[in-house]
Scaffold this motif. Structure first.
Motif, mmCIF file in Angstrom:
data_model
loop_
_atom_site.group_PDB
_atom_site.id
_atom_site.type_symbol
_atom_site.label_atom_id
_atom_site.label_comp_id
_atom_site.label_asym_id
_atom_site.label_seq_id
_atom_site.Cartn_x
_atom_site.Cartn_y
_atom_site.Cartn_z
ATOM 1 N N UNK A 39 -8.005 -6.003 -0.046
ATOM 2 C CA UNK A 39 -6.923 -5.345 0.694
ATOM 3 C C UNK A 39 -7.314 -3.915 1.069
ATOM 4 N N UNK A 40 -6.943 -3.530 2.266
ATOM 5 C CA UNK A 40 -7.256 -2.191 2.756
ATOM 6 C C UNK A 40 -6.126 -1.249 2.349
ATOM 7 N N UNK A 41 -6.407 -0.391 1.394
ATOM 8 C CA UNK A 41 -5.407 0.560 0.904
ATOM 9 C C UNK A 41 -5.756 1.992 1.289
ATOM 10 N N UNK A 42 -6.640 2.133 2.270
ATOM 11 C CA UNK A 42 -7.008 3.465 2.748
ATOM 12 C C UNK A 42 -5.796 4.126 3.413
ATOM 13 N N UNK A 43 -5.736 5.459 3.426
ATOM 14 C CA UNK A 43 -4.584 6.151 4.022
ATOM 15 C C UNK A 43 -4.344 5.791 5.495
ATOM 16 N N UNK A 44 -5.411 5.452 6.227
ATOM 17 C CA UNK A 44 -5.240 5.137 7.646
ATOM 18 C C UNK A 44 -5.059 3.638 7.906
ATOM 19 N N UNK A 45 -4.948 2.839 6.851
ATOM 20 C CA UNK A 45 -4.755 1.396 7.018
ATOM 21 C C UNK A 45 -3.359 1.117 7.556
ATOM 22 N N UNK A 46 -3.215 0.051 8.358
ATOM 23 C CA UNK A 46 -1.873 -0.312 8.819
ATOM 24 C C UNK A 46 -1.003 -0.692 7.619
ATOM 25 N N UNK A 99 2.053 -9.789 6.360
ATOM 26 C CA UNK A 99 0.894 -9.317 7.126
ATOM 27 C C UNK A 99 0.339 -8.129 6.353
ATOM 28 N N UNK A 100 -0.776 -8.386 5.651
ATOM 29 C CA UNK A 100 -1.381 -7.372 4.789
ATOM 30 C C UNK A 100 -2.767 -7.047 5.339
ATOM 31 N N UNK A 101 -3.073 -5.766 5.579
ATOM 32 C CA UNK A 101 -4.397 -5.432 6.104
ATOM 33 C C UNK A 101 -5.485 -5.643 5.050
ATOM 34 N N UNK A 102 -6.558 -6.278 5.466
ATOM 35 C CA UNK A 102 -7.728 -6.481 4.621
ATOM 36 C C UNK A 102 -8.921 -5.877 5.342
ATOM 37 N N UNK A 103 -9.958 -5.525 4.598
ATOM 38 C CA UNK A 103 -11.156 -4.947 5.205
ATOM 39 C C UNK A 103 -12.393 -5.416 4.447
#
Length: 111
Positions: A39-46, A99-103
């Motif tokens: 999961x993308x938990x970066x500050x700029x992630x959607x 809808x969870x952002x992943x990277x």
């Protein structure tokens, strides 16, 4: 789960002889890199978004399919199910749609 993909790094070689006019000499390094998906938990992630879909079937077996509005707030999406059931008392089956952002993340080179 992780995987390996080939990676190519290209760099121009300073002072190298040009093989023909207008063509740069390029050295390429090939190698394998380990990647992982998380999961993308970066500050700029959607933001993660939620909605619900009614799964209750009619007499012919066709699902209702009505959906809540998508929201970043889980409670707003969840509350829609109660309002929908109030309007349609037999509609008691729902699916949560997240809808969870992943990277893909590079976790280092391998040999």
């Amino acid at each position: 789960m992780s995987g390996r993909t080939p990676t190519v790094e290209s760099t121009e070689v300073p002072g190298a002889r040009q093989p023909s006019r207008g063509t740069a000499v390029v050295r390429q390094t090939f190698g394998y890199v380990n990647w992982t998906l998380r999961p993308n938990r970066e500050p700029d992630a959607p933001p993660t978004r939620f909605k619900f879909r009614c799964l209750t079937e009619d007499e012919s077996g066709k699902p209702c399919g009505t959906e809540s509005k998508e929201s970043e707030n889980f409670a707003i999406a969840r509350d829609w199910t109660f309002a929908h059931m109030q309007s349609h008392p037999t509609h008691v089956s729902y699916a949560e749609v997240v809808v969870r952002p992943w990277a893909m993340w590079r976790i280092g080179p391998t040999r």
